[in-house]
Design an enzyme around this catalytic site. Structure first.
Site, PDB file in Angstrom:
ATOM      1  N   ASN A 100     -10.433  38.376 -62.923  1.00 45.60           N
ATOM      2  CA  ASN A 100     -10.965  36.861 -63.311  1.00 45.60           C
ATOM      3  C   ASN A 100      -9.570  36.562 -64.221  1.00 45.60           C
ATOM      4  OD1 ASN A 100     -11.706  34.388 -64.188  1.00 45.60           O
ATOM      5  ND2 ASN A 100     -13.820  35.137 -64.550  1.00 45.60           N
ATOM      6  N   CYS A 112     -10.987  31.838 -65.584  1.00 48.21           N
ATOM      7  CA  CYS A 112     -12.142  31.286 -66.104  1.00 48.21           C
ATOM      8  C   CYS A 112     -11.594  30.070 -66.899  1.00 48.21           C
ATOM      9  CB  CYS A 112     -13.010  32.206 -67.119  1.00 48.21           C
ATOM     10  SG  CYS A 112     -14.313  31.422 -67.919  1.00 48.21           S
TER      11      CYS A 112
END
Lengths: 308, 265
Positions: free
Chosen positions: A128, A131
């Site tokens: 990720n 975010c």
């Protein structure tokens, strides 16, 4: 007729192309009474960090037309807690488990990746770098091609599992980020993460979210996500996991036609806890109705001239 | 926990903006406990997108129906208010942790602010206890509900309204505190708006009375996955974010961490 729905995302063998989007399905246990977890093509857990994270103060969610803004801020119990307490339950279901990770420095990503070895039973690592709701790291990595490459490279060097880079739509040119992470060793890309947004309460005359900005998800972002998948499919060779506002099986088919090998079901889980199951059934029915013997025939088919 | 298309068997407007909705949902009626809620799909389209969490007001386990009270406060509840008897409504539940009761409790107070009345009325029905005092607060007399039913089950009922149009003129917490001079409660159960619960928790702490409060927060999934409805729960200066939908909505009064007050620590 018999139709084949199996897909392979960088070595992650999925019996159908449907997985869950990180952060929208908990660790699976929350939804196990509505969805037969074993039916999923794969399951992606909520993003984990090296240390436990409190997350952001409430309110963390605002409803907007056709979507929601969230600013949870990566609340999670930390990777070690997950590996000890949540992973064993997940592994019992014999489906590929994709673990989403986030760090606030490149070193943290490397340390997280080093914990994700094949003998854990984990099938893949989603990185990720997108975010929008954390102060350090997060989208900062995903909106700069060089920093994105640094993170992916660090993860690549520290795990032998398939590495999936999760891309942000909040960039000028998503193709260049995709090319950069693939150059750094990403085996697949997943897109899109949420779209940075804002909601204001006109009577309180303040932002609805305590964090001010949040990530927009849900049906409202589907066209943006589909466009991004289309562009990235034309730019890179690696498999794409497409997501963003998928609510029905036909939405999922659109993503596959745009170039996704697999799709992730996210926000719609909140509205219909059985959505992932229904989408899997719907894809199967679509293939039968349209006499398409193999889902793979549809991957990126909308780019091509021939009619399928 | 069930995902259920229930037929609406009763739907009545109670005052300017409050409604009572009864849905046939036998598995939910059997399973529901006071303090739990249903996550209700108010519309049929993507806008508004999310379900709405609504407390269970009562159940009828014989005919398998579940009743909710709700106030129209936005587009979701406005759509719900348009639904007619005979139509279906999709409900998810029962969700959340219920109020808990210890048989050693002899004297109990229920403190309801506004539609916090809904779960406390259900609790009143299920508690088999003689010495129970019910405090109900509202903005005005038109919003005081279910008094006839409450009087049949509670030993005493005290009313408070902001404008003094029924009962005590003031807040239900002030009314409750006034009674503490005459009555000792083993436990206090409360539900209502956040400022009321905050004031009540402070008073319970000051008076060393045990309490359980039902919290509200903007909610996403309702099942504990999205972590959007989290609130601070802890003791002293240490707290963690817990999920109103899955760890709550009922929490021990002393564990609710109020950011803006000096009652912690």
């Amino acid at each position: 007729m018999t139709v084949r729905t199996m897909v392979d995302v960088a070595g992650i063998k999925m019996k159908n192309p449907v997985t869950t989007a990180a952060g929208t399905f908990g660790n699976g246990e929350e939804y196990a009474r509505y969805v037969n977890i074993h039916d999923l093509g794969a399951l992606c857990v909520k993003t984990l960090t090296l240390e436990p994270h409190h997350g952001n103060p409430p309110p963390r969610i605002a409803e907007t037309p056709g979507g929601i803004l969230n600013a949870v801020g990566l609340q999670n119990p930390g990777i070690d807690y997950f590996l000890e307490h949540n992973l064993p339950w997940l592994l019992r279901h014999n489906i590929p488990v994709i673990v989403s990770i986030a760090g606030s420095t490149v070193e943290e990503y490397a340390l997280l990746a080093a914990k994700l070895t094949p003998d854990t039973g984990i099938a893949g690592v989603e990185v990720n770098i997108s975010c929008p709701n954390v102060k350090a790291g997060g989208i900062a990595f995903g909106s700069n091609a060089e920093m994105a490459a640094d993170v992916i490279s660090a993860v690549r060097q520290n795990t032998s599992l398939p590495v999936i880079a999760k891309l942000s739509p909040n960039v000028t040119d998503i193709k260049s980020i995709a090319l950069s992470v693939c150059g750094a060793g990403a085996d697949a890309v997943s897109l899109i993460n949420t779209v940075l947004g804002l909601a204001i309460d006109p009577y309180r005359r303040k932002p609805v979210l305590a964090n001010i900005f949040g990530g927009l998800s849900g049906p409202a972002i589907k066209p943006i996500a589909l466009r991004a998948v289309w562009q990235v499919y034309e730019a890179v060779e690696v498999p794409i996991i497409g997501m963003g506002g998928i609510t029905t099986a036909l939405d999922a088919i659109e993503f596959i036609l745009a170039g996704a090998t697999a799709v992730a079901v996210g926000t719609t889980n909140f509205i219909n806890p059985r959505a992932a199951s229904e989408i899997i059934t719907g894809i199967y029915n679509y293939l039968q109705e349209c006499h398409i013997p193999d889902i793979k025939n549809l991957i990126g088919a909308a780019h091509r001239q021939e009619v399928v | 926990m069930h995902l259920y298309d229930g037929r609406i068997i009763d739907h009545k407007r109670l005052n300017a903006d409050c409604y009572r909705l009864t849905v046939a949902a036998p598995p939910i009626a059997q399973a529901a406990r006071p303090g739990q809620f249903l996550h209700v799909r108010c519309g049929a389209t993507y806008d508004p997108l999310l379900r709405r969490p609504i407390s269970i007001n009562t159940v009828n386990r014989k005919n398998g129906s579940v009743t909710m009270l709700y106030r129209v406060i936005g587009r979701g509840t406005a759509l719900l208010a348009q639904k007619k008897v005979g139509e279906q409504v999709n409900v998810l539940g029962p969700l959340g942790q219920p109020f808990t009761f210890d048989p050693s409790y002899r004297k109990v107070a229920l403190v309801a602010g506004g539609l916090g009345l809904a779960p406390l009325y259900f609790l009143l029905q299920e508690l088999n206890i003689d010495d129970l005092v019910f405090f109900q607060g509202a903005r005005s007399a038109s919003e005081i509900l279910l008094t006839h039913n409450i009087k049949q089950l509670a030993k005493e009922l005290y009313l408070a309204t902001d404008d003094g149009s029924a009962g005590f003129k003031g807040t239900v917490v002030e009314l409750f505190v006034n009674q503490l001079a005459f009555q000792n409660f083993d436990i206090v159960y409360a539900a209502g708006p956040q400022p009321m619960l905050r004031a009540l928790c402070l008073e319970l702490k000051r008076n060393h009375i045990k309490g359980q409060v039902s919290l509200e927060e903007r909610m996403g999934c309702g099942v504990g996955a999205c972590l959007c409805c989290n609130v601070k729960i802890g003791r002293g200066n240490s707290w963690v974010y817990k999920r109103v939908c899955a760890d709550g909505p009922v929490f021990d009064a002393e564990e609710v961490y109020w950011d803006d007050s000096a009652n912690n620590g």
